[in-house]
Enzyme design. Structure first.
Site, short mmCIF file in Angstrom:
data_model
loop_
_atom_site.label_atom_id
_atom_site.label_comp_id
_atom_site.label_asym_id
_atom_site.label_seq_id
_atom_site.Cartn_x
_atom_site.Cartn_y
_atom_site.Cartn_z
N ARG A 70 0.74 -1.13 0.12
CA ARG A 70 0.04 -0.02 0.13
C ARG A 70 0.81 1.24 0.04
O ARG A 70 0.57 2.07 -0.65
CB ARG A 70 -0.98 0.07 1.25
CG ARG A 70 -2.10 -0.98 1.13
CD ARG A 70 -2.87 -0.85 2.32
NE ARG A 70 -3.91 0.07 2.56
CZ ARG A 70 -4.34 0.49 3.54
NH1 ARG A 70 -4.16 -0.27 4.46
NH2 ARG A 70 -5.11 1.60 3.56
N ASN A 106 -7.79 8.59 5.82
CA ASN A 106 -6.92 8.18 5.03
C ASN A 106 -5.41 8.13 5.53
O ASN A 106 -5.01 8.94 6.29
CB ASN A 106 -6.83 8.72 3.59
CG ASN A 106 -8.11 8.62 2.99
OD1 ASN A 106 -9.05 7.70 3.34
ND2 ASN A 106 -8.57 9.47 1.85
N ASP A 108 -2.69 7.75 3.57
CA ASP A 108 -2.06 8.21 2.30
C ASP A 108 -1.78 9.47 2.82
O ASP A 108 -1.99 10.30 3.58
CB ASP A 108 -2.62 8.04 1.10
CG ASP A 108 -3.92 8.73 0.83
OD1 ASP A 108 -4.77 8.15 0.46
OD2 ASP A 108 -3.78 9.93 1.08
N HIS A 123 -6.57 8.20 11.51
CA HIS A 123 -6.28 6.55 11.37
C HIS A 123 -4.88 6.35 11.21
O HIS A 123 -4.35 5.34 10.86
CB HIS A 123 -7.17 5.99 10.31
CG HIS A 123 -8.65 5.78 10.92
ND1 HIS A 123 -9.31 5.37 9.94
CD2 HIS A 123 -9.30 6.16 11.85
CE1 HIS A 123 -10.63 5.66 10.54
NE2 HIS A 123 -10.57 6.00 11.95
N CYS A 131 8.30 0.39 16.49
CA CYS A 131 8.48 -1.25 16.80
C CYS A 131 7.50 -1.38 17.61
O CYS A 131 6.85 -0.76 18.35
CB CYS A 131 9.76 -1.33 17.77
SG CYS A 131 9.96 -2.80 18.52
N CYS A 134 9.04 -2.17 21.51
CA CYS A 134 9.34 -1.23 22.26
C CYS A 134 8.81 0.04 22.01
O CYS A 134 8.82 1.02 22.94
CB CYS A 134 10.99 -1.09 22.33
SG CYS A 134 11.71 -0.55 20.66
N CYS A 167 15.64 -2.27 19.92
CA CYS A 167 15.44 -3.26 21.07
C CYS A 167 15.93 -4.59 20.60
O CYS A 167 16.17 -5.50 21.26
CB CYS A 167 13.99 -3.47 21.34
SG CYS A 167 12.69 -3.89 20.41
N GLY A 205 -16.07 10.96 0.41
CA GLY A 205 -15.51 9.66 0.10
C GLY A 205 -15.18 9.02 1.25
O GLY A 205 -14.44 8.23 1.48
N1 APR Z 1 -15.10 10.41 -4.79
C1 APR Z 1 -15.94 10.34 -3.70
N2 APR Z 1 -16.15 8.98 -3.20
C2 APR Z 1 -16.17 8.02 -3.66
C3 APR Z 1 -15.17 7.85 -4.62
C4 APR Z 1 -15.00 9.20 -5.41
N3 APR Z 1 -14.06 8.96 -6.49
N4 APR Z 1 -15.16 6.50 -5.08
C5 APR Z 1 -15.74 5.80 -3.87
N5 APR Z 1 -16.11 6.58 -3.29
C6 APR Z 1 -17.09 6.41 -1.84
C7 APR Z 1 -17.67 5.00 -1.80
O1 APR Z 1 -18.94 5.00 -2.38
C8 APR Z 1 -17.60 4.90 -0.35
O2 APR Z 1 -19.04 5.66 0.28
O3 APR Z 1 -15.97 6.36 -0.87
C9 APR Z 1 -16.60 5.47 0.08
C10 APR Z 1 -15.42 4.87 0.81
O4 APR Z 1 -15.77 4.02 1.70
P1 APR Z 1 -14.94 2.87 2.31
O5 APR Z 1 -14.39 2.03 1.40
O6 APR Z 1 -15.65 2.29 3.75
O7 APR Z 1 -13.70 3.71 3.22
P2 APR Z 1 -13.79 4.67 4.42
O8 APR Z 1 -15.07 5.33 4.79
O9 APR Z 1 -12.60 5.68 4.27
O10 APR Z 1 -13.51 3.48 5.63
C11 APR Z 1 -13.24 4.17 6.96
O11 APR Z 1 -12.47 1.89 7.61
O12 APR Z 1 -11.38 -0.15 6.97
C12 APR Z 1 -11.31 1.19 7.65
O13 APR Z 1 -9.38 2.28 8.40
C13 APR Z 1 -10.04 1.78 7.38
O14 APR Z 1 -10.00 4.60 7.29
C14 APR Z 1 -10.81 3.21 6.96
C15 APR Z 1 -12.13 3.24 7.50
#
Ligand code: APR
Length: 262
Positions: A70, A106, A108, A123, A131, A134, A167, A205
């Site tokens: 990733r 995110n 990233d 997150h 580590c 430690c 460690c 998103g």
């Molecule tokens: N623009 C906007 N939204 C989008 C796009 C896009 N191009 N493509 C997908 N989506 C939407 C999807 O419809 C979905 O509702 O983004 C959302 C992604 O949802 P998830 O995959 O559940 O991601 P997220 O909400 O960030 O998950 C939260 O869950 O797995 C854990 O730690 C991980 O931070 C993450 C947390």
């Protein structure tokens, strides 16, 4: 007035903005989300297999390989027009005495590479490693692993975890929040504080399924902020939103922000 003109009006009036983003924010950069049908990471793997401390201790090579993959993928892609629009919006607001806080789920660094500063990583981040025993922070360059940044994770690319040089007992783990772990309190409380002062919150998103991040938009609403949601599909958060754009981040954000960003 059309929704986009209404949103542009709210943008032009906003002085204190919070952007809450999830994996969909980075989707158009080529980073998979977690729960999108067919392409979501959790469609192919169970979170318990890859995103818990137990999973790492049970199968360190697979979990470590997944995070290095990733990190390599993120390093190989570019911020999209949505990231850049948010970065420019923040710059515009700061220049006129306003503020814009990005609080992202995110891990990233695409918001930063798209121009945003002071990003709150609720997150954690793939840029940090420590580590598992430690707890010492450690520098790690994913490129040193020799892994290819392919668009899909290949379980056969198994890497051996990296031992802690301090460690000499523990293994390095990514600085991300695994399921069952506590969010970084400084980032979370900074997001809550910003929401208490916000006059506009843009939720982009995220499926709104994971707490406590999913509770943040309501804090903004309760503080009197207008809420805009950007997501191609309705989510758990849509009922909190004053406006929902059934659209993608990289398309709507530049359009909505065209009056305030260069
Ligand atoms: N623009 C906007 N939204 C989008 C796009 C896009 N191009 N493509 C997908 N989506 C939407 C999807 O419809 C979905 O509702 O983004 C959302 C992604 O949802 P998830 O995959 O559940 O991601 P997220 O909400 O960030 O998950 C939260 O869950 O797995 C854990 O730690 C991980 O931070 C993450 C947390």
């Amino acid at each position: 007035m059309s929704n986009i003109r209404t949103a542009a009006q709210w943008v032009s009036e906003a002085q204190s903005v919070v952007v809450l983003s999830g994996a969909g924010m980075s989707a158009q950069s080529g980073v998979p989300t977690f729960r999108d049908a067919q392409t979501g990471l959790w469609q192919r793997y169970a979170p318990e297999q890859l995103a818990t401390e137990e999973a790492f201790r049970d199968n360190p090579a697979m979990v470590w390989t997944w995070y290095v993959w990733r990190a390599m993928l993120v390093n190989s892609v570019a911020p999209n027009a949505g990231h850049q629009a948010i970065g420019s919006w923040q710059e515009h607001l700061l220049a006129y005495g306003g503020s814009l806080t990005v609080a992202t789920q995110n891990v990233d660094n695409l918001h930063e590479r798209g121009g945003a500063s002071e990003v709150l990583h609720l997150h954690g981040s793939l840029q940090n490693y420590r580590c598992i025993d430690c707890g010492r922070s450690a520098a790690f360059d994913p490129a040193s692993s020799g892994m290819r940044a392919d668009k899909t994770f290949d379980e056969d690319q198994a890497l051996e975890p990296v031992a802690c040089t301090y460690c000499a007992v523990g293994m390095l783990r990514p600085g991300v929040v695994w399921f069952g772990e506590t969010l970084p309190q400084d980032a979370f409380h900074a997001a809550v504080d910003a929401l208490h002062e916000a006059d506009l919150v843009v939720v982009v998103g995220t499926s709104g399924l994971v707490q406590p991040a999913a509770s943040l938009p309501s804090i903004g609403r309760d503080a009197g902020a207008k809420i805009i949601e950007i997501n191609p599909v309705p989510t758990e958060l849509s009922e909190v939103a004053d406006l929902h754009f059934a659209a993608t981040a990289a398309v709507i954000l530049p359009d909505m922000l065209s009056d305030v960003v260069s």
